[in-house]
Write an enzyme that holds these catalytic residues in place. Structure first.
Site, PDB file in Angstrom:
ATOM      1  N   HIS A   1       0.860  -1.190   0.000  1.00 27.18           N
ATOM      2  CA  HIS A   1       0.000   0.000   0.000  1.00 27.18           C
ATOM      3  C   HIS A   1       0.892   1.235   0.000  1.00 27.18           C
ATOM      4  O   HIS A   1       1.261   1.757   1.058  1.00 27.18           O
ATOM      5  CB  HIS A   1      -0.928  -0.019   1.216  1.00 27.18           C
ATOM      6  CG  HIS A   1      -1.924   1.103   1.250  1.00 27.18           C
ATOM      7  ND1 HIS A   1      -3.090   1.042   1.980  1.00 27.18           N
ATOM      8  CD2 HIS A   1      -1.936   2.315   0.638  1.00 27.18           C
ATOM      9  CE1 HIS A   1      -3.759   2.173   1.830  1.00 27.18           C
ATOM     10  NE2 HIS A   1      -3.070   2.976   1.022  1.00 27.18           N
TER      11      HIS A   1
ATOM     12  N   HIS B   1      -9.431   0.862  -1.186  1.00 31.52           N
ATOM     13  CA  HIS B   1      -9.408   1.561   0.097  1.00 31.52           C
ATOM     14  C   HIS B   1     -10.818   1.486   0.693  1.00 31.52           C
ATOM     15  O   HIS B   1     -11.791   1.824   0.007  1.00 31.52           O
ATOM     16  CB  HIS B   1      -9.047   3.035  -0.095  1.00 31.52           C
ATOM     17  CG  HIS B   1      -7.597   3.296  -0.374  1.00 31.52           C
ATOM     18  ND1 HIS B   1      -6.907   2.671  -1.377  1.00 31.52           N
ATOM     19  CD2 HIS B   1      -6.712   4.142   0.224  1.00 31.52           C
ATOM     20  CE1 HIS B   1      -5.653   3.118  -1.380  1.00 31.52           C
ATOM     21  NE2 HIS B   1      -5.507   4.014  -0.423  1.00 31.52           N
TER      22      HIS B   1
ATOM     23  N   GLU C   1     -11.137   3.503   6.016  1.00 32.17           N
ATOM     24  CA  GLU C   1     -10.108   4.444   6.491  1.00 32.17           C
ATOM     25  C   GLU C   1     -10.866   5.551   7.229  1.00 32.17           C
ATOM     26  O   GLU C   1     -10.830   5.628   8.449  1.00 32.17           O
ATOM     27  CB  GLU C   1      -9.304   5.001   5.312  1.00 32.17           C
ATOM     28  CG  GLU C   1      -8.227   6.016   5.711  1.00 32.17           C
ATOM     29  CD  GLU C   1      -7.539   6.673   4.504  1.00 32.17           C
ATOM     30  OE1 GLU C   1      -8.106   6.644   3.388  1.00 32.17           O
ATOM     31  OE2 GLU C   1      -6.441   7.246   4.699  1.00 32.17           O
TER      32      GLU C   1
HETATM   33  N1  HPA Z   1      -6.624   7.365   1.064  1.00 21.52           N
HETATM   34  C1  HPA Z   1      -7.338   7.657  -0.018  1.00 21.52           C
HETATM   35  N2  HPA Z   1      -6.786   8.107  -1.142  1.00 21.52           N
HETATM   36  C2  HPA Z   1      -5.465   8.260  -1.187  1.00 21.52           C
HETATM   37  C3  HPA Z   1      -4.683   7.992  -0.092  1.00 21.52           C
HETATM   38  C4  HPA Z   1      -5.301   7.504   1.090  1.00 21.52           C
HETATM   39  O1  HPA Z   1      -4.673   7.193   2.131  1.00 21.52           O
HETATM   40  N3  HPA Z   1      -3.406   8.276  -0.460  1.00 21.52           N
HETATM   41  C5  HPA Z   1      -3.435   8.692  -1.742  1.00 21.52           C
HETATM   42  N4  HPA Z   1      -4.677   8.689  -2.192  1.00 21.52           N
HETATM   43 ZN    ZN Z   2      -3.696   4.798   0.358  1.00 27.50          ZN
END
Ligand code: HPA
Ligand code: ZN
Length: 356
Positions: A34, A214, A217
């Site tokens: 990642h 993703h 988060e």
């Molecule tokens: N999250 C979402 N989009 C992203 C990230 C991240 O951590 N880093 C670069 N683009």
């Molecule tokens: Zn990322």
């Protein structure tokens, strides 16, 4: 010496002292699963490329730019991250970016990296696949030849843009398919659920690409479920908010679904208050297949070894068993050939056996 209650072939590591574990974290072979290549663009390189391309920057110098890296959430980071991309104009720029990162990763004993790149952040500026793909391919070849570093590129969809835009991006990626191993989903998570890209991911999977996204988060556990059930991903990027949903946690453990966790990123983007309160130990203890990664190291204050060693320094609950598991998980969760993975795991085990 072989005795571990998990797998019989694992080295007996229970008695390793803290300093020895920190050393092993640094020197062991590992995979980075990642990392956004655009997030490895260091301020020094931003200034060098700006000068080379005649781009004027709204910062007096590198220090002033670094000072601006005080983020309050994901969006506040993304605004600067996309602005930074604007200095990337030529094939040479993209080569310099990728090659600098590969050299840096090799110093951390990364043997396999699966970097994301964000085509839509470049095509929107008139910089096409014919500019960045030859650079990425050449840098990856050089990394393999000169550093013994294996590279698999993941083309990533910007989720704040439309499904139509993503489908066009996939069309443009088609001629470069031999040089891609996967499709990812990044950018602003909240309000852009995985379901928005169900057709994009279905097509990408038909094209033979591995799928990752993703999720969890900043977004809720429901986005992790959407990534699993609708996008049919093989890894979850971040996923730390899964701990809010016990049933989801059980499923992730049962399916041994890899999570690519990025501790320094989570702190810098205020997903967690500090490293000491990061939930990675709980995720591991619940049996999840967790890995540690750097995300956007030029922006978040550390590369993969920094993420590993700083987290361990902040969390007394993390010891040798967790260190070994994280390293081994990173190799197992990669999309590299099985033979390569077996070789790297054998190297990892040899290193740890020597240490006990
Ligand atoms: N999250 C979402 N989009 C992203 C990230 C991240 O951590 N880093 C670069 N683009
Ligand atoms: Zn990322």
């Amino acid at each position: 010496m072989i005795s571990d209650n998990l797998t019989p072939s694992r080295p007996d590591i229970t008695a390793l002292p803290v300093e020895r574990v920190a050393h092993l974290l640094r020197v062991s072979p590992k995979a980075e699963l990642h990392v956004h290549i655009e997030g490895t663009l260091e301020p020094e390189l931003i200034f060098a490329l700006a000068q080379r391309n005649g781009v004027s920057l709204p910062y007096a110098d590198v220090e002033a730019l670094r000072k601006a890296y005080a983020f309050t959430d994901l969006q506040s980071f993304l605004d600067l991250y996309y602005a930074g991309c604007d200095v990337l104009r030529t094939e040479q720029d993209f080569f310099d970016l990728a090659w600098a990162y590969f050299q840096r990763a090799a110093r951390d004993h990364v043997v396999r990296v699966e970097p994301f790149f964000d085509p839509q952040s470049h095509t929107a500026r008139g910089v096409g696949f014919e500019v960045f793909m030859p650079a990425f391919i050449q840098a990856a070849q050089r990394a393999q030849d000169e550093l013994g570093l294996s590279v698999g590129w993941i083309v990533s969809v910007l989720r704040h843009l439309s499904e139509e835009d993503a489908l066009q991006m996939l069309d443009a990626a088609q001629p470069w398919l031999d040089h891609l191993i996967g499709i990812g989903l990044d950018s602003s998570e909240r309000g852009n659920p995985p379901e928005k890209f169900s057709r994009v991911f279905a097509r990408a999977r038909e094209m033979g690409l591995h799928a990752v996204a993703h999720a969890g988060e900043e977004g809720p556990p429901a986005y992790v479920l959407g990534a699993l059930d609708v996008l049919k991903v093989e890894r979850i990027d971040h996923g730390v908010r899964a701990s809010e949903d016990p049933a989801l946690m059980q499923r992730l453990a049962r399916e041994q679904m890899p999570l690519t966790v990025c501790p320094l990123s989570n702190v810098r983007l205020c997903v967690v208050p500090d490293l000491a309160q990061h939930n990675l130990p709980q995720l591991l203890a619940a049996g999840l297949k967790v890995t540690v990664n750097s995300d956007d190291p030029a922006y978040f204050g550390g590369y993969v070894n920094d993420n590993l060693t700083e987290l361990f320094a902040a969390q007394p609950a993390l010891g040798a068993a967790q260190a070994y598991a994280l390293l081994r998980n990173s190799l197992e969760a990669s999309f590299a050939a099985d033979g390569d993975k077996a070789l790297w795991i054998a190297q990892l085990d040899a290193q740890w056996r020597q240490a006990v």
